[in-house]
Design a protein around this motif. Sequence first.
Motif, PDB file in Angstrom:
ATOM      1  N   SER A  78       1.026  -1.304  -0.088  1.00  0.00           N
ATOM      2  CA  SER A  78       0.268   0.068   0.006  1.00  0.00           C
ATOM      3  C   SER A  78       0.974   1.462  -0.058  1.00  0.00           C
ATOM      4  O   SER A  78       2.005   1.090  -0.106  1.00  0.00           O
ATOM      5  N   GLY A  79       0.282   2.376  -0.100  1.00  0.00           N
ATOM      6  CA  GLY A  79       0.941   3.668  -0.133  1.00  0.00           C
ATOM      7  C   GLY A  79       1.506   4.039   1.163  1.00  0.00           C
ATOM      8  O   GLY A  79       2.401   4.479   1.389  1.00  0.00           O
ATOM      9  N   THR A  80       0.417   3.679   2.226  1.00  0.00           N
ATOM     10  CA  THR A  80       0.969   3.733   3.665  1.00  0.00           C
ATOM     11  C   THR A  80       1.998   2.830   3.908  1.00  0.00           C
ATOM     12  O   THR A  80       2.969   3.287   4.669  1.00  0.00           O
ATOM     13  N   THR A 104      -3.452  16.753   3.162  1.00  0.00           N
ATOM     14  CA  THR A 104      -2.735  15.582   2.681  1.00  0.00           C
ATOM     15  C   THR A 104      -3.947  14.303   3.197  1.00  0.00           C
ATOM     16  O   THR A 104      -4.382  14.666   4.458  1.00  0.00           O
ATOM     17  N   SER A 107      -3.182   9.392   6.287  1.00  0.00           N
ATOM     18  CA  SER A 107      -2.264   8.208   6.031  1.00  0.00           C
ATOM     19  C   SER A 107      -0.795   8.665   6.165  1.00  0.00           C
ATOM     20  O   SER A 107      -0.035   8.296   6.719  1.00  0.00           O
ATOM     21  N   SER A 108      -0.687   9.929   5.360  1.00  0.00           N
ATOM     22  CA  SER A 108       0.745  10.433   5.350  1.00  0.00           C
ATOM     23  C   SER A 108       1.053  10.689   6.840  1.00  0.00           C
ATOM     24  O   SER A 108       1.941  10.376   7.317  1.00  0.00           O
ATOM     25  N   ASP A 175       5.972  12.164  -0.865  1.00  0.00           N
ATOM     26  CA  ASP A 175       4.571  11.305  -1.037  1.00  0.00           C
ATOM     27  C   ASP A 175       3.951  11.642  -2.418  1.00  0.00           C
ATOM     28  O   ASP A 175       3.405  12.532  -2.655  1.00  0.00           O
ATOM     29  N   ALA A 177       1.620   9.691  -3.521  1.00  0.00           N
ATOM     30  CA  ALA A 177       0.504   8.863  -3.761  1.00  0.00           C
ATOM     31  C   ALA A 177      -0.619   9.234  -4.843  1.00  0.00           C
ATOM     32  O   ALA A 177      -1.168   8.349  -5.592  1.00  0.00           O
ATOM     33  N   GLN A 178      -0.831  10.477  -4.964  1.00  0.00           N
ATOM     34  CA  GLN A 178      -1.774  11.213  -5.648  1.00  0.00           C
ATOM     35  C   GLN A 178      -1.134  11.729  -7.006  1.00  0.00           C
ATOM     36  O   GLN A 178      -1.669  12.583  -7.890  1.00  0.00           O
ATOM     37  N   SER A 199       1.454   5.011  -4.160  1.00  0.00           N
ATOM     38  CA  SER A 199       0.190   3.982  -4.014  1.00  0.00           C
ATOM     39  C   SER A 199      -0.299   3.726  -5.238  1.00  0.00           C
ATOM     40  O   SER A 199      -0.312   4.187  -6.379  1.00  0.00           O
ATOM     41  N   LYS A 204      -6.105   5.734  -7.148  1.00  0.00           N
ATOM     42  CA  LYS A 204      -5.133   6.558  -7.523  1.00  0.00           C
ATOM     43  C   LYS A 204      -4.854   6.415  -9.085  1.00  0.00           C
ATOM     44  O   LYS A 204      -5.732   5.859  -9.717  1.00  0.00           O
TER      45      LYS A 204
END
Length: 419
Positions: A78-80, A104, A107-108, A175, A177-178, A199, A204
């Motif tokens: 996962s991204g986390t 954000t 989870s960041s 980060d 993720a997006q 992520s 995403k």
Amino acid sequence: MLSKLAVNGGTPVRTRPLPSSLPGASAIGEEEKQAVLRVLESAQLFRFGRPYDQSEVGLLEREFAEKVGTPYALAVNSGTSALITGLVACGIGPGAEVILPGYTFVSSAAAILSARAIPIIAEVDESLTLDPQDLERKITPRTKAVMPVHMRGTPCRMEEILEIARRYGLKVIEDVAQADGGCYRGRRLGSLGDIGCFSLQYYKIITSGEGGMVTTHHQEYYHRAVMYHDSALAFWRPEMGADPIPGVNFRMSEIAGALARVQLRKLDDLIARMRRAKQQIKEQIEVHKDLQFREEPDPEGDTAICLIFFLPSVEKAQEFATALSAEGIPAGTIYNQGIPDRHIYSHWTYVLRKTPVTSEGCPWTCGWHPGDVRYSEDMCPRTLDLLGRAVHLNISPWLTPEDCEDIATAVNKVAQALL
Ligand SMILES: *Cc1c(COP(=O)(O)O)cnc(C)c1O
């Protein structure tokens, strides 16, 4: 002539729904099916136990590293997980403060806490990414890292952030993720800092349902990341270091790996499509002094997953978003006190309350930190003001030039009536 707004009973600009705004998920087709079936037919669902380059996940890592432009990439689940692994890989732990933006996904911040470090929340600016000036203001002798987040597809002000990080000796954990596939001044996001974290979750830009990637230029961080993401791997891979560190299990499955490899091949085309659509919409929106587009630190590197503009007040922005949605173009403001959106720090309840996982109170009140960090719901007023005045529209890769024209027409119609 002014036409009557749909919200007031007029004819909407559009009645047909717009195409899906989940880029990778909406691109799933025959290639993804074949890739997953190939894994099932082989019945090899686990990446290890055969040569590195014969597993889907191993090949994904090689292809992802090549795409991002780093020598190393590690697949995780996962991204986390990618963020936690990235923090641990570069030595962030108890007593460390890590600065991240107030806009954000929660989870960041949770990843920083899971690495037993302390999140320090800083303002965003008109780019809706980390404000370099506020970053510098929030640095203390305990600051060990900064986590710039390339939020809603747009690269952060990386030149300024990297310069500040160099000056203060901070690690930079991006980060991404997006913003999978985005760039900053010609370099892929995730290759600029010490560590890049991606992520592949369903929402995403590209997806394997769940999944994440860690990228880095540093061999030492890569080795630590590999050992941390799999608690037993160090014993099988002596080249990772003479002194193994304990870890967890964040491994990716072969099915996710096979899916992600196909999606990775589609990434640049999806972004090119969204960029074309966004450019057309922006060009067709009439200039208005009270309608200001979000600032883009590198417009060419934007992944173009959304269009955001600011209006003069929170009330105007809400009125505008409601009117635009009534015209058949779904839109919303980003910050709205009634909606507990966990992408905004004021709704990160367990951070603001410093709720520990166990009664000892770590990491906020542990012997490694003086315990003087304070949070409040209004600690980043500029962030809340900007997010409250921001109107947000998704951009789909499947928008036709006619769809784009409808979007711009509706924005112009509402702007004429309300601004
Ligand atoms: C989604 C997201 C994450 C977490 O990724 P998961 O794969 O859901 O764990 C981290 N940071 C940001 C900015 C995100 O949007």
